[in-house]
Design a protein around this motif. Structure first.
Motif, PDB file in Angstrom:
ATOM      1  N   GLN A  19       0.972  -1.195   0.181  1.00 24.49           N
ATOM      2  CA  GLN A  19       0.103   0.137   0.304  1.00 24.49           C
ATOM      3  C   GLN A  19       1.054   1.269  -0.371  1.00 24.49           C
ATOM      4  O   GLN A  19       0.262   2.429  -0.819  1.00 24.49           O
ATOM      5  N   GLN A  20       1.933   1.570   0.489  1.00 21.52           N
ATOM      6  CA  GLN A  20       3.074   2.452   0.873  1.00 21.52           C
ATOM      7  C   GLN A  20       3.467   2.503  -0.686  1.00 21.52           C
ATOM      8  O   GLN A  20       4.141   3.673  -1.042  1.00 21.52           O
ATOM      9  N   ASP A  43       1.604   6.565  -8.092  1.00 18.65           N
ATOM     10  CA  ASP A  43      -0.059   5.179  -7.929  1.00 18.65           C
ATOM     11  C   ASP A  43       0.134   4.210  -9.411  1.00 18.65           C
ATOM     12  O   ASP A  43      -0.574   3.344  -9.719  1.00 18.65           O
ATOM     13  N   SER A  44       1.116   4.185 -10.276  1.00 19.04           N
ATOM     14  CA  SER A  44       1.668   4.222 -11.874  1.00 19.04           C
ATOM     15  C   SER A  44       2.032   2.468 -11.738  1.00 19.04           C
ATOM     16  O   SER A  44       2.097   1.856 -12.701  1.00 19.04           O
ATOM     17  N   PHE A  45       2.602   1.683 -10.636  1.00 18.29           N
ATOM     18  CA  PHE A  45       3.591   1.216  -9.838  1.00 18.29           C
ATOM     19  C   PHE A  45       2.403   0.122 -10.221  1.00 18.29           C
ATOM     20  O   PHE A  45       2.283  -0.708  -9.346  1.00 18.29           O
ATOM     21  N   VAL A  46       2.574  -1.006 -10.932  1.00 19.23           N
ATOM     22  CA  VAL A  46       1.601  -1.726 -11.408  1.00 19.23           C
ATOM     23  C   VAL A  46       2.483  -3.123 -11.076  1.00 19.23           C
ATOM     24  O   VAL A  46       0.873  -3.419 -10.273  1.00 19.23           O
ATOM     25  N   ARG A  47       2.917  -3.390 -10.529  1.00 20.60           N
ATOM     26  CA  ARG A  47       3.300  -4.493  -8.927  1.00 20.60           C
ATOM     27  C   ARG A  47       3.615  -4.201  -8.034  1.00 20.60           C
ATOM     28  O   ARG A  47       2.798  -4.930  -7.097  1.00 20.60           O
ATOM     29  N   GLY A  48       2.925  -3.017  -7.800  1.00 14.33           N
ATOM     30  CA  GLY A  48       2.479  -2.338  -6.717  1.00 14.33           C
ATOM     31  C   GLY A  48       0.921  -3.211  -6.063  1.00 14.33           C
ATOM     32  O   GLY A  48       0.761  -3.349  -5.070  1.00 14.33           O
ATOM     33  N   HIS A  49       0.760  -2.531  -7.314  1.00 15.33           N
ATOM     34  CA  HIS A  49      -1.075  -2.572  -6.966  1.00 15.33           C
ATOM     35  C   HIS A  49      -1.843  -4.645  -7.410  1.00 15.33           C
ATOM     36  O   HIS A  49      -2.378  -4.708  -6.078  1.00 15.33           O
ATOM     37  N   LEU A  50      -0.243  -5.218  -7.835  1.00 16.53           N
ATOM     38  CA  LEU A  50      -0.407  -6.902  -8.288  1.00 16.53           C
ATOM     39  C   LEU A  50      -0.329  -7.259  -6.859  1.00 16.53           C
ATOM     40  O   LEU A  50      -0.748  -8.139  -6.243  1.00 16.53           O
ATOM     41  N   ARG A  51       0.742  -6.313  -6.081  1.00 19.76           N
ATOM     42  CA  ARG A  51       1.066  -7.273  -4.713  1.00 19.76           C
ATOM     43  C   ARG A  51       0.325  -6.927  -3.972  1.00 19.76           C
ATOM     44  O   ARG A  51      -0.793  -7.506  -2.426  1.00 19.76           O
ATOM     45  N   GLU A  52      -0.540  -5.834  -3.858  1.00 23.74           N
ATOM     46  CA  GLU A  52      -1.225  -5.173  -2.629  1.00 23.74           C
ATOM     47  C   GLU A  52      -2.669  -5.844  -2.840  1.00 23.74           C
ATOM     48  O   GLU A  52      -3.225  -6.824  -1.462  1.00 23.74           O
ATOM     49  N   GLY A  53      -3.223  -6.477  -4.441  1.00 20.99           N
ATOM     50  CA  GLY A  53      -4.412  -7.689  -4.122  1.00 20.99           C
ATOM     51  C   GLY A  53      -3.752  -8.773  -3.843  1.00 20.99           C
ATOM     52  O   GLY A  53      -4.921  -8.830  -3.344  1.00 20.99           O
ATOM     53  N   LYS A  54      -2.615  -8.899  -4.099  1.00 21.05           N
ATOM     54  CA  LYS A  54      -1.985 -10.507  -3.476  1.00 21.05           C
ATOM     55  C   LYS A  54      -2.688 -10.486  -2.247  1.00 21.05           C
ATOM     56  O   LYS A  54      -2.614 -11.652  -1.706  1.00 21.05           O
ATOM     57  N   CYS A  55      -2.132  -9.635  -1.498  1.00 15.72           N
ATOM     58  CA  CYS A  55      -1.994  -9.254   0.247  1.00 15.72           C
ATOM     59  C   CYS A  55      -3.452  -9.414   0.750  1.00 15.72           C
ATOM     60  O   CYS A  55      -4.068 -10.422   0.945  1.00 15.72           O
ATOM     61  N   CYS A  66     -10.258  -7.498  -5.592  1.00 14.59           N
ATOM     62  CA  CYS A  66     -10.816  -7.202  -6.629  1.00 14.59           C
ATOM     63  C   CYS A  66     -10.404  -5.574  -7.431  1.00 14.59           C
ATOM     64  O   CYS A  66      -9.926  -5.517  -8.408  1.00 14.59           O
ATOM     65  N   ARG A  67     -10.683  -4.697  -6.413  1.00 13.15           N
ATOM     66  CA  ARG A  67     -10.333  -3.315  -6.458  1.00 13.15           C
ATOM     67  C   ARG A  67      -8.942  -2.672  -7.187  1.00 13.15           C
ATOM     68  O   ARG A  67      -8.021  -2.494  -7.827  1.00 13.15           O
ATOM     69  N   SER A  68      -7.878  -3.742  -5.977  1.00 12.31           N
ATOM     70  CA  SER A  68      -6.367  -3.564  -6.502  1.00 12.31           C
ATOM     71  C   SER A  68      -6.467  -4.166  -7.831  1.00 12.31           C
ATOM     72  O   SER A  68      -4.693  -3.695  -8.901  1.00 12.31           O
ATOM     73  N   PHE A  69      -6.780  -5.304  -8.755  1.00 11.68           N
ATOM     74  CA  PHE A  69      -6.590  -5.789  -9.775  1.00 11.68           C
ATOM     75  C   PHE A  69      -7.165  -5.097 -10.865  1.00 11.68           C
ATOM     76  O   PHE A  69      -5.972  -5.350 -11.625  1.00 11.68           O
ATOM     77  N   GLN A  70      -8.334  -5.145 -10.532  1.00 10.24           N
ATOM     78  CA  GLN A  70      -8.704  -3.461 -11.366  1.00 10.24           C
ATOM     79  C   GLN A  70      -7.952  -2.571 -11.934  1.00 10.24           C
ATOM     80  O   GLN A  70      -8.048  -1.927 -13.424  1.00 10.24           O
ATOM     81  N   ARG A  71      -7.152  -1.692 -10.693  1.00  8.27           N
ATOM     82  CA  ARG A  71      -6.505  -0.873 -10.797  1.00  8.27           C
ATOM     83  C   ARG A  71      -5.569  -0.954 -11.705  1.00  8.27           C
ATOM     84  O   ARG A  71      -4.704  -0.282 -13.114  1.00  8.27           O
ATOM     85  N   HIS A 117      -3.740  -3.432 -19.281  1.00  5.93           N
ATOM     86  CA  HIS A 117      -5.218  -4.317 -19.564  1.00  5.93           C
ATOM     87  C   HIS A 117      -4.883  -5.398 -20.300  1.00  5.93           C
ATOM     88  O   HIS A 117      -5.820  -6.369 -20.569  1.00  5.93           O
ATOM     89  N   LYS A 118      -2.843  -5.510 -20.177  1.00  5.61           N
ATOM     90  CA  LYS A 118      -3.349  -6.746 -21.318  1.00  5.61           C
ATOM     91  C   LYS A 118      -1.994  -7.820 -19.869  1.00  5.61           C
ATOM     92  O   LYS A 118      -1.457  -8.573 -20.773  1.00  5.61           O
ATOM     93  N   ASN A 119      -1.918  -7.084 -18.620  1.00  4.73           N
ATOM     94  CA  ASN A 119      -1.410  -7.475 -17.468  1.00  4.73           C
ATOM     95  C   ASN A 119      -1.748  -9.370 -17.586  1.00  4.73           C
ATOM     96  O   ASN A 119      -3.029  -9.529 -16.519  1.00  4.73           O
ATOM     97  N   ALA A 120      -1.474  -9.999 -18.241  1.00  7.30           N
ATOM     98  CA  ALA A 120      -2.182 -11.804 -18.029  1.00  7.30           C
ATOM     99  C   ALA A 120      -1.966 -12.184 -16.634  1.00  7.30           C
ATOM    100  O   ALA A 120      -3.072 -12.425 -15.809  1.00  7.30           O
ATOM    101  N   GLN A 121      -1.259 -11.758 -15.380  1.00  2.00           N
ATOM    102  CA  GLN A 121      -1.277 -12.047 -13.941  1.00  2.00           C
ATOM    103  C   GLN A 121      -2.647 -11.349 -13.417  1.00  2.00           C
ATOM    104  O   GLN A 121      -2.913 -11.478 -12.417  1.00  2.00           O
TER     105      GLN A 121
END
Length: 494
Positions: free
Chosen positions: A86-87, A93-105, A116-121, A127-131
């Protein structure tokens, strides 16, 4: 000159700060690279230490927090990882892997909606990010499993709830809420060791978890360890005074214990009617407590047997073994009731079950006794044929023979139909056979002990009922039945 000196002083003061800032960045990058090396070696503790040093040097760098979040995730420390992730996205806010890790947590901790909100962001940014696409599907699957589990819990379909929670935990391995729900359902299904294991795992991580304490208590309660169960329920209520389930369970446990003890006391005092009432009241407290209720049914069955309500006693013992098919005491009680009601096949079946479970000398003897009574019951019941008790005296046996022999003598029924004559002749022979055995002490002893009478040449097919009759009534002149009126006959010796 004074101005120039002042400027030099200023320059001298600011130059080292700029150098320190650049040096800090270089040092932070060095720590990050070392952290990456340890991460690649799967030495996550050392990786964590170096990422922390990097953050200390440059606390505004999003990727450092992202890397430390990834390391904490590998260590299973998802709450700490979530804070770092989250930090990282707060800083960038454009850090894609940060959002993915937040969602995974979020997902690992069971918060599928936030995931879901984190993965949507993340998908908005790429939009093509397979993970992100796959994780979004996983989060929605968890939401669906939660809905199904909630519905099935209300329907008391606990097996299906366990199935749903197992599937959800594949994506949310750190979710205590899912684990607790699974453990509670395992307890309701009687799978106590599994439920205890899940609750204990949570308590090792969080000894104050009221839900886990409640489940531990629930397992003990359903295993009929009521005093220990109450201790856990009380502890859970200390941690969470408004814990409704723990409150209800604690109240039921105390009420059940009190009623059962009062029933036992009444039974020992010989007040069987009161004991019956108390056991019945106890059975109404909690239908889910299978083991305790099995004991209560067996206790009530014992009361009914004392009251000589043997059919009711059998029914109670049957209820007990339906709840707990390993309950030896209930099988023994029911078997004795079957013996008392001369249902020997059922008694043999119960004693066989007991002996298979506990191969003791006592149980073996009980089985042999039941098998003997079954064997005896399949022979002609000579006592019943003569209409006397098994403890009848010699005189009572003679009187019974006199009465039955005269009643069924063929001459008395000479005017009856062929069918009636045949039936009466059969009964006359059986009466003679019964008297032959029961009037002879040796034969009677062998008969009473269940031994085969034919073993000593006592072939009952060879005797003559008429000879027995003549020998009993005596007189060489014979006898006859004569009519003294419609349907009436009297016996007359010649």
């Amino acid at each position: 000159m004074a101005a120039a000196a002042e400027c030099d002083v200023v320059m001298a003061a600011t130059e080292p700060e700029l150098l320190d800032d650049e040096g800090a960045k270089r040092k932070a990058e060095s720590f990050k690279e070392q952290g990456n090396a340890y991460y690649a070696k799967k030495d996550y503790n050392e990786a964590y230490n170096y990422y922390t040093k990097a953050i200390d040097m440059c606390p505004k760098n999003a990727s450092y927090y992202g890397n430390r979040a990834a390391t904490l995730m590998m260590l299973g420390r998802f709450r700490e990882a979530l804070a770092d992730a989250q930090q990282s996205v707060r800083l960038d806010d454009s850090f894609v892997r940060g959002h993915l890790r937040e969602g995974k947590c979020h997902l690992s901790l069971g918060n599928a909606m936030a995931a879901c909100r984190s993965f949507q962001r993340a998908l908005e940014l790429d939009h093509k990010n397979a993970q992100a696409q796959q994780e979004f599907k996983n989060a929605n699957a968890v939401i669906e499993y939660e809905k199904i589990a909630e519905s099935d819990f209300e329907k008391r379909d606990f097996r299906k709830v366990v199935f749903c929670m197992d599937r959800a935990l594949e994506f949310a391995p750190a979710c205590h809420r899912f684990k607790i729900l699974k453990a509670e359902c395992l307890a309701m299904l009687g799978r106590y060791p599994e439920a205890q294991s899940v609750a204990s795992d949570i308590l090792r991580m969080d000894s104050t978890n009221a839900d886990a304490l409640y489940v531990r208590g629930l397992c003990l309660y359903y295993e009929d360890c009521i005093e220990k169960a109450v201790q856990f329920f009380v502890q859970a209520l200390r941690m969470a005074p408004d814990h409704e389930k723990a409150c209800v369970a604690c109240r039921n446990a105390k009420a059940l214990k009190a009623k059962k003890e009062d029933g036992n006391k009444a039974f020992k005092e010989g007040n069987y009617k009161l004991a019956y009432e108390l056991y019945t009241e106890a059975l109404g407290i909690d239908p889910n407590n299978i083991k305790t209720n099995a004991k209560l049914y067996c206790n009530r069955g014992t009361v009914n047997s004392k009251l000589r309500k043997l059919d009711d006693a059998i029914e109670d013992c049957t209820s007990a073994v339906k709840l707990d098919d390993t309950y030896v005491k209930a099988y023994l009680r029911r078997a004795q009731c079957y013996m008392d009601t001369e249902q020997y096949e059922e008694a043999v079946r119960d004693y066989e079950k007991v002996y298979q479970t506990e191969k003791t000398k006592e149980h073996k003897q009980l089985l042999k006794n039941a098998q003997l009574e079954l064997k005896k019951s399949k022979r002609k019941d000579y006592y019943k044929i003569l209409g006397v008790d098994k403890n009848a005296s010699e005189d009572e046996i003679k009187k019974a023979y006199r009465k039955r022999a005269l009643m069924h003598h063929p001459d008395r029924h000479s005017g009856a139909s062929a069918e009636v004559q045949k039936e009466e002749e059969k009964k006359f022979k059986e009466v003679g056979e019964a008297f032959t055995i029961l009037s002879d002490p040796k034969k009677k002893t062998r008969y009473d002990s269940g031994q085969d009478l034919d073993e000593e040449g006592m072939n009952m097919g060879d005797f003559d009922a008429n000879n027995i009759f003549k020998a009993f009534f005596g007189g060489p002149g014979g006898f006859s039945f004569e009519a003294s009126g419609p349907g009436n006959f009297f016996f007359q010796f010649g």
